[in-house]
Structures are given as C-alpha cells and as structure tokens.
Design a protein around this motif. Structure first.
Motif, short mmCIF file in Angstrom:
data_model
loop_
_atom_site.label_atom_id
_atom_site.label_comp_id
_atom_site.label_asym_id
_atom_site.label_seq_id
_atom_site.Cartn_x
_atom_site.Cartn_y
_atom_site.Cartn_z
N GLY A 166 0.79 -1.22 0.00
CA GLY A 166 0.00 0.00 0.00
C GLY A 166 0.82 1.27 0.00
N GLY A 167 2.15 1.14 0.07
CA GLY A 167 3.03 2.31 0.03
C GLY A 167 3.32 2.73 -1.40
N ARG A 168 4.24 3.66 -1.55
CA ARG A 168 4.49 4.20 -2.89
C ARG A 168 5.94 4.61 -3.09
N LEU A 169 6.31 4.62 -4.36
CA LEU A 169 7.58 5.19 -4.81
C LEU A 169 7.27 6.57 -5.35
N VAL A 170 8.02 7.58 -4.90
CA VAL A 170 7.84 8.96 -5.38
C VAL A 170 9.17 9.41 -5.96
N ALA A 171 9.22 9.55 -7.27
CA ALA A 171 10.47 9.82 -7.97
C ALA A 171 10.43 11.16 -8.69
N LEU A 172 11.44 11.98 -8.46
CA LEU A 172 11.59 13.23 -9.20
C LEU A 172 12.20 12.90 -10.56
N LYS A 173 11.55 13.39 -11.61
CA LYS A 173 11.98 13.08 -12.97
C LYS A 173 12.02 14.34 -13.83
N GLY A 174 12.69 14.23 -14.97
CA GLY A 174 12.84 15.35 -15.88
C GLY A 174 11.90 15.28 -17.08
N GLY A 175 12.35 15.85 -18.18
CA GLY A 175 11.50 15.99 -19.35
C GLY A 175 11.15 14.70 -20.06
N ARG A 176 11.84 13.62 -19.76
CA ARG A 176 11.56 12.35 -20.42
C ARG A 176 10.73 11.41 -19.53
N ALA A 177 10.03 11.97 -18.59
CA ALA A 177 9.27 11.15 -17.64
C ALA A 177 8.26 10.25 -18.34
N GLU A 178 7.52 10.81 -19.31
CA GLU A 178 6.52 9.99 -20.02
C GLU A 178 7.15 8.81 -20.73
N GLU A 179 8.31 9.05 -21.36
CA GLU A 179 9.02 7.97 -22.05
C GLU A 179 9.45 6.89 -21.06
N GLU A 180 9.93 7.31 -19.89
CA GLU A 180 10.36 6.33 -18.89
C GLU A 180 9.18 5.51 -18.39
N ILE A 181 8.05 6.16 -18.19
CA ILE A 181 6.86 5.43 -17.74
C ILE A 181 6.47 4.38 -18.77
N ALA A 182 6.47 4.79 -20.04
CA ALA A 182 6.11 3.85 -21.11
C ALA A 182 7.11 2.71 -21.21
N ALA A 183 8.40 3.04 -21.16
CA ALA A 183 9.45 2.02 -21.27
C ALA A 183 9.45 1.07 -20.09
N GLY A 184 8.97 1.54 -18.94
CA GLY A 184 8.99 0.71 -17.74
C GLY A 184 7.69 0.01 -17.44
N ARG A 185 6.78 -0.02 -18.41
CA ARG A 185 5.45 -0.59 -18.16
C ARG A 185 5.52 -2.06 -17.72
N ARG A 186 6.33 -2.85 -18.41
CA ARG A 186 6.44 -4.27 -18.04
C ARG A 186 7.10 -4.43 -16.68
N ALA A 187 8.11 -3.61 -16.42
CA ALA A 187 8.77 -3.67 -15.11
C ALA A 187 7.80 -3.30 -14.00
N ALA A 188 6.91 -2.35 -14.28
CA ALA A 188 5.89 -1.97 -13.29
C ALA A 188 4.94 -3.13 -13.02
N GLN A 189 4.60 -3.87 -14.06
CA GLN A 189 3.74 -5.04 -13.89
C GLN A 189 4.44 -6.12 -13.08
N ARG A 190 5.72 -6.34 -13.37
CA ARG A 190 6.48 -7.34 -12.61
C ARG A 190 6.58 -6.96 -11.14
N ALA A 191 6.68 -5.67 -10.89
CA ALA A 191 6.76 -5.18 -9.50
C ALA A 191 5.39 -5.13 -8.83
N LYS A 192 4.34 -5.48 -9.58
CA LYS A 192 2.96 -5.51 -9.08
C LYS A 192 2.48 -4.13 -8.62
N LEU A 193 2.91 -3.11 -9.37
CA LEU A 193 2.42 -1.77 -9.10
C LEU A 193 1.01 -1.65 -9.69
#
Length: 221
Positions: A166-193
C-alpha cells in the motif's frame, strides 16, 4: 575588476533573497536555509554539486526537492534512495519533522557529508545509512523517494522491495518522464504496481514546475 564583478553577478542565485521562500517553506525555512548555506559553502568543494549549480540551488535543487512533499505522509517512514547530497531527503526531513527519514547512500564520502548535515541541522528524526537498496531489504518504508538515481525500470526493482504493502515510490523526474513510464510498463507489472502517475508540481510563480512520478503498490491482502 569590472569583469570579475560581472562574473559574480552572473553566478548569484536570483532567488537568494526572494521573500516568497520563507513563506513557501514555512516552519522548515530555517533548516532549509541552513542546508542551502552548507551546499553553497561545501557542495562544490566536496564534489556533491557542479560549480554551475551554486547559482541555481533554490530552483533546480531545493524547490525541486520540496515538490515531493505533498505525496508523502506526515508520519511514518520515508527512505530516500541514493540520497547523494541530501536531495530530496534533507529537504523532506526539514518539511516533515514527524516522519522518520532514512538517507540511504552507497558512497562513503557522501554518507560522511550526510551525517555532518544531519548533526549540524539537528535532524534527530533522520538516520543515515550506507548501502544499496539490495543490501537494505530489511527496511520497510511507507514511501521511497529518489532523485536522479536511475531509470524508472531500474527503480521499480530496487525500491519496491523496500516499500510496505500500500506504500508508494515517489520519484523526481525530468523531461523524459513519459518515455520512462512507457518504457517501464512491463517492469511496473512485474513489480505488481497498481498505478503509475505523472504529476506536474508548481512551487513558486516563475519557477519551472517539477515532474513527480508516483508509483502505487498493492495493499495488503
């Protein structure tokens, strides 16, 4: 002499005497101002920030760090992963005096600095720990914060094992944040986010907004 005077004027932080800063930081202002002074005096000398960053500490680093605070609990445990110079961890600690803040950093010279900062600023609710996320799996945080450490894909693998259900990761990101979110979609699923959201956070008028990624973990069964 004129040329030297011009150089000093250019290097001066335009926000250094901005009357809005004490109002923005509120009760945390004396501590944040003291941290700014330490970074100004020692940050470059100790290899914590580049020379050009001294003139933009407020906008690029301290206000930027403060942008995570709305997504953090006032109480509970916050682990700042790869704390480095103490950004955002020290700013978070100044603004959340009832939280237990753990500054997790693998480099000895940086943990030495962080320990000095914690002592100088009298941050009794802060713990400095040397190590990597993979070496600190016994830590259980309500939130893990991070800034300029790694891609989201890597952060999910490193941070999520340290976060309570129930906790969260809070990450400060720059101009490529959307790209990182998209690129990390599978990793997010593996982490059960269960959700990864991008927020544009304003601090002071005229200061560029900060991009904050909030990744939510699944609650306890």
């Amino acid at each position: 002499m004129a040329e030297r005077h011009d150089e000093e004027r250019v290097e001066r932080d335009p926000l250094s005497e901005d009357p809005r800063l004490p109002e923005y930081f509120g009760p945390a202002w004396p501590t944040v101002e003291a941290f700014h002074r330490l970074l100004t005096e020692q940050g470059v000398l100790r290899g914590l920030i580049g020379p050009r960053e001294v003139s933009r500490l407020w906008e690029r680093h301290l206000l930027n760090s403060a942008a995570v605070v709305p997504y953090l609990p006032e109480n509970g445990t916050v682990v700042d992963l790869g704390s480095g110079a103490g950004l955002p961890g020290v700013v978070v600690a100044a603004m959340l005096p009832r939280a237990h803040v753990i500054l997790l950093e693998p480099m000895e010279r940086r943990t030495d600095w962080l320990t000095e900062v914690v002592e100088r600023l009298e941050l009794a609710h802060v713990t400095v720990r040397r190590g990597r996320a993979q070496e600190a799996l016994e830590l259980q945080a309500d939130v893990v914060t991070t800034r300029a450490v790694a891609s989201l894909e890597k952060l999910y693998a490193w941070a999520v094992p340290l976060i309570r259900p129930g906790g969260r990761l809070v990450a400060l990101k720059g101009g490529r944040a959307e790209e990182e979110i998209a690129a990390g979609r599978r990793a997010a699923q593996r982490a059960k986010l269960i959700a990864v959201d991008l927020h544009e956070v304003a601090t002071l008028d005229g200061v560029e907004s900060t991009r904050v990624v909030v990744a939510q973990t699944r609650g306890a069964a």
